[in-house]
Scaffold this motif. Structure first.
Motif, PDB file in Angstrom:
ATOM      1  N   THR A  27       0.811  -1.219   0.000  1.00 12.54           N
ATOM      2  CA  THR A  27       0.000   0.000   0.000  1.00 12.54           C
ATOM      3  C   THR A  27       0.845   1.270   0.000  1.00 12.54           C
ATOM      4  OG1 THR A  27      -0.130   0.026   2.426  1.00 12.54           O
ATOM      5  CG2 THR A  27      -1.856  -1.173   1.247  1.00 12.54           C
ATOM      6  N   ASP A  28       2.161   1.127   0.127  1.00 12.92           N
ATOM      7  CA  ASP A  28       3.005   2.307   0.270  1.00 12.92           C
ATOM      8  C   ASP A  28       2.915   3.212  -0.953  1.00 12.92           C
ATOM      9  OD1 ASP A  28       5.312   3.336   2.175  1.00 12.92           O
ATOM     10  OD2 ASP A  28       5.880   3.760   0.106  1.00 12.92           O
ATOM     11  N   VAL A  29       2.808   4.517  -0.690  1.00 18.77           N
ATOM     12  CA  VAL A  29       2.572   5.487  -1.762  1.00 18.77           C
ATOM     13  C   VAL A  29       3.725   5.565  -2.745  1.00 18.77           C
ATOM     14  CG1 VAL A  29       3.511   7.456  -0.465  1.00 18.77           C
ATOM     15  CG2 VAL A  29       1.736   7.842  -2.177  1.00 18.77           C
ATOM     16  N   TYR A  30       4.940   5.276  -2.316  1.00 13.38           N
ATOM     17  CA  TYR A  30       6.070   5.351  -3.237  1.00 13.38           C
ATOM     18  C   TYR A  30       5.987   4.300  -4.340  1.00 13.38           C
ATOM     19  CZ  TYR A  30       8.486   8.845  -0.452  1.00 13.38           C
ATOM     20  OH  TYR A  30       8.822  10.007   0.199  1.00 13.38           O
ATOM     21  N   TYR A  31       5.138   3.282  -4.153  1.00 17.08           N
ATOM     22  CA  TYR A  31       4.954   2.252  -5.177  1.00 17.08           C
ATOM     23  C   TYR A  31       3.669   2.458  -5.973  1.00 17.08           C
ATOM     24  CZ  TYR A  31       8.938  -0.103  -3.169  1.00 17.08           C
ATOM     25  OH  TYR A  31      10.216  -0.383  -2.743  1.00 17.08           O
ATOM     26  N   SER A  32       2.937   3.514  -5.711  1.00 21.84           N
ATOM     27  CA  SER A  32       1.696   3.765  -6.431  1.00 21.84           C
ATOM     28  C   SER A  32       1.991   4.321  -7.816  1.00 21.84           C
ATOM     29  CB  SER A  32       0.823   4.756  -5.654  1.00 21.84           C
ATOM     30  OG  SER A  32       1.416   6.048  -5.655  1.00 21.84           O
ATOM     31  N   SER A  33       1.138   3.980  -8.761  1.00 22.87           N
ATOM     32  CA  SER A  33       1.335   4.489 -10.123  1.00 22.87           C
ATOM     33  C   SER A  33       1.258   6.014 -10.139  1.00 22.87           C
ATOM     34  CB  SER A  33       0.311   3.887 -11.077  1.00 22.87           C
ATOM     35  OG  SER A  33      -1.014   4.260 -10.702  1.00 22.87           O
ATOM     36  N   GLY A  34       0.389   6.585  -9.307  1.00 23.58           N
ATOM     37  CA  GLY A  34       0.249   8.040  -9.288  1.00 23.58           C
ATOM     38  C   GLY A  34       1.543   8.733  -8.920  1.00 23.58           C
ATOM     39  N   PHE A  35       2.226   8.253  -7.861  1.00 19.40           N
ATOM     40  CA  PHE A  35       3.462   8.909  -7.458  1.00 19.40           C
ATOM     41  C   PHE A  35       4.582   8.618  -8.436  1.00 19.40           C
ATOM     42  CE2 PHE A  35       7.502   9.407  -5.336  1.00 19.40           C
ATOM     43  CZ  PHE A  35       7.367  10.693  -4.853  1.00 19.40           C
ATOM     44  N   VAL A  36       4.686   7.384  -8.910  1.00 19.96           N
ATOM     45  CA  VAL A  36       5.743   7.041  -9.860  1.00 19.96           C
ATOM     46  C   VAL A  36       5.625   7.905 -11.111  1.00 19.96           C
ATOM     47  CG1 VAL A  36       6.687   5.218 -11.338  1.00 19.96           C
ATOM     48  CG2 VAL A  36       5.992   4.688  -8.986  1.00 19.96           C
ATOM     49  N   SER A 226       3.793  25.195   6.421  1.00 19.85           N
ATOM     50  CA  SER A 226       2.908  24.220   5.799  1.00 19.85           C
ATOM     51  C   SER A 226       3.729  22.979   5.467  1.00 19.85           C
ATOM     52  CB  SER A 226       2.281  24.797   4.523  1.00 19.85           C
ATOM     53  OG  SER A 226       1.296  23.937   3.999  1.00 19.85           O
ATOM     54  N   VAL A 227       3.144  21.808   5.671  1.00 17.44           N
ATOM     55  CA  VAL A 227       3.816  20.551   5.335  1.00 17.44           C
ATOM     56  C   VAL A 227       2.855  19.670   4.557  1.00 17.44           C
ATOM     57  CG1 VAL A 227       5.348  20.630   7.339  1.00 17.44           C
ATOM     58  CG2 VAL A 227       3.181  19.386   7.494  1.00 17.44           C
ATOM     59  N   LEU A 228       3.435  18.823   3.692  1.00 14.02           N
ATOM     60  CA  LEU A 228       2.661  17.842   2.940  1.00 14.02           C
ATOM     61  C   LEU A 228       2.986  16.449   3.449  1.00 14.02           C
ATOM     62  CD1 LEU A 228       2.821  18.736  -0.878  1.00 14.02           C
ATOM     63  CD2 LEU A 228       0.890  19.029   0.701  1.00 14.02           C
ATOM     64  N   GLY A 229       1.950  15.690   3.783  1.00 13.08           N
ATOM     65  CA  GLY A 229       2.090  14.276   4.065  1.00 13.08           C
ATOM     66  C   GLY A 229       1.420  13.504   2.947  1.00 13.08           C
ATOM     67  N   MET A 230       1.839  12.256   2.766  1.00 14.60           N
ATOM     68  CA  MET A 230       1.214  11.435   1.729  1.00 14.60           C
ATOM     69  C   MET A 230       1.269   9.974   2.130  1.00 14.60           C
ATOM     70  SD  MET A 230       4.018  11.622  -1.347  1.00 14.60           S
ATOM     71  CE  MET A 230       5.584  10.746  -1.220  1.00 14.60           C
ATOM     72  N   GLY A 231       0.271   9.223   1.660  1.00 13.53           N
ATOM     73  CA  GLY A 231       0.288   7.794   1.913  1.00 13.53           C
ATOM     74  C   GLY A 231      -1.068   7.235   2.268  1.00 13.53           C
ATOM     75  N   GLU A 232      -1.063   5.917   2.438  1.00  9.13           N
ATOM     76  CA  GLU A 232      -2.204   5.156   2.920  1.00  9.13           C
ATOM     77  C   GLU A 232      -1.747   4.361   4.130  1.00  9.13           C
ATOM     78  OE1 GLU A 232      -4.071   2.776  -0.116  1.00  9.13           O
ATOM     79  OE2 GLU A 232      -3.421   4.146  -1.686  1.00  9.13           O
ATOM     80  N   PRO A 233      -2.647   4.091   5.090  1.00  4.19           N
ATOM     81  CA  PRO A 233      -2.232   3.311   6.253  1.00  4.19           C
ATOM     82  C   PRO A 233      -1.592   1.994   5.832  1.00  4.19           C
ATOM     83  CG  PRO A 233      -4.415   4.250   6.599  1.00  4.19           C
ATOM     84  CD  PRO A 233      -4.049   4.492   5.158  1.00  4.19           C
TER      85      PRO A 233
END
Length: 334
Positions: A27-36, A226-233
């Motif tokens: 589920t990690d965001v770094y492996y999501s197609s959107g982030f890649v 301001s900070v940006l967080g990203m991801g899924e649990p």
């Protein structure tokens, strides 16, 4: 399909990638197609999604010459069904995925790969020459988060609140204009490399395709940080942040990251990954992050691989591979 023996390696269509990784439990965001795909232009590469021997590996292919890098941030071949290695770099030196990936690179004409390994997932490091970095900080989102911080950061949080600053989280922010302004102000103040001034399409892709949360700290004089967080649990990542000079002095950045951690805990995240120092070094930025989670330092590493030594040396104009220098050598800044 590429294979060594009985180990196949497949290129997965981008539209099928997220369903595949979710079935595998990644589920990690770094492996999501959107982030890649969002980070592909930053490297000047084309996203390619690879699967084989129980591992998932998104890479960015660059041209002239052809080589591969992991997307901005963290990556590497993740094998969700295998245990974490005792330390990043592990002991799996070859076979399986490593051999199949090497065969794919030779077939595709890929002469080298540079990977920044994900420090919190079970990544395959076989086939890479592994170099340890300064570490990265993982903040467990349990217990009294503020009480667990270093006394210096707790003091600055109190200062920020005393100055009337308040942190507010906005999940799925529709736009990032104000964030970009304070982020770029911070980068200019720090004398950052031009790379870190990202083009407009990157910000647009983040807001459109990546699960984000923005935490703003606002006071009597307006936006202070301001900070940006990203991801899924279960993993929430701190991605980028910035503050005004007045906000920096008032502790707005500390309040913003504490606000991100509190929001993450409320929304089912178990860990806030704060990342490491500039370029993976053990520097003042890493120390700033460690003060949120004094016991949260975990090992981090990069991996380098050369798949066609003759082609690599020709491109680099060198007689031998300088593993301890800029890699790949033919892309060194001039």
């Amino acid at each position: 399909m590429y294979s060594i023996g009985a180990v196949p390696l497949a290129e997965v269509a981008p539209e099928d990638w997220d369903a595949l990784r979710r079935r595998a439990g990644v589920t990690d965001v770094y492996y999501s197609s959107g982030f890649v795909e969002a980070s592909a232009p930053l490297a000047g590469g084309e996203p390619v999604f690879l699967e084989g021997d129980g591992a998932l590996f998104p890479v960015l292919l660059r041209r002239d010459p052809v080589d591969a890098v992991t997307p901005y941030g963290y990556g590497g071949p993740v094998s969700p069904d295998r245990p974490m290695p005792a330390m990043i770099g592990g002991s799996r030196l070859g076979g399986g995925f490593a051999d199949a990936y090497g065969a794919w690179c030779r077939e595709r004409g890929v002469i080298s790969t540079f990977a920044v390994f994900h420090p919190l997932l079970p990544v395959e490091t076989g086939g890479f020459r592994v170099t340890a970095l300064g570490g990265t900080v993982a903040w467990p989102l349990a217990g009294d988060l503020e009480a667990g911080m270093h006394a210096h950061h707790r003091r600055l949080v109190r200062r920020a609140r005393g100055a009337g600053l308040v942190a507010t989280a906005t999940p799925s922010p529709p736009e990032l204009g104000r964030f970009v302004a304070v982020y770029e102000e911070t980068m200019r103040r720090a004398g950052a490399d031009p790379f870190y001034f990202f083009p407009a399409p990157y910000w647009e892709a983040l807001a459109r395709d990546v699960p984000l949360v923005r935490v703003d700290v606002v006071g009597p004089e307006g936006l202070a940080a301001s900070v940006l967080g990203m991801g899924e649990p279960p993993l929430l990542h701190y991605h980028l942040g910035g503050s005004t000079e007045a906000g920096r002095r008032a502790g707005a950045s500390q309040l913003a990251l504490l606000g991100l951690a509190l929001w993450g805990r409320e929304h089912g995240f178990e860990t806030l990954h704060l990342g490491g120092g500039v370029g993976g070094r053990a520097d003042s930025l890493l120390e700033f992050k460690r003060r949120f989670a004094p016991d949260g330092l975990v090992p981090s590493a990069i991996g380098k691989a050369v798949h066609d030594e003759a082609a690599y040396l020709r491109a680099a104009g060198a007689a031998e591979i300088a593993w301890d220098a800029f890699f790949p050598a033919y892309r060194a800044p001039r």
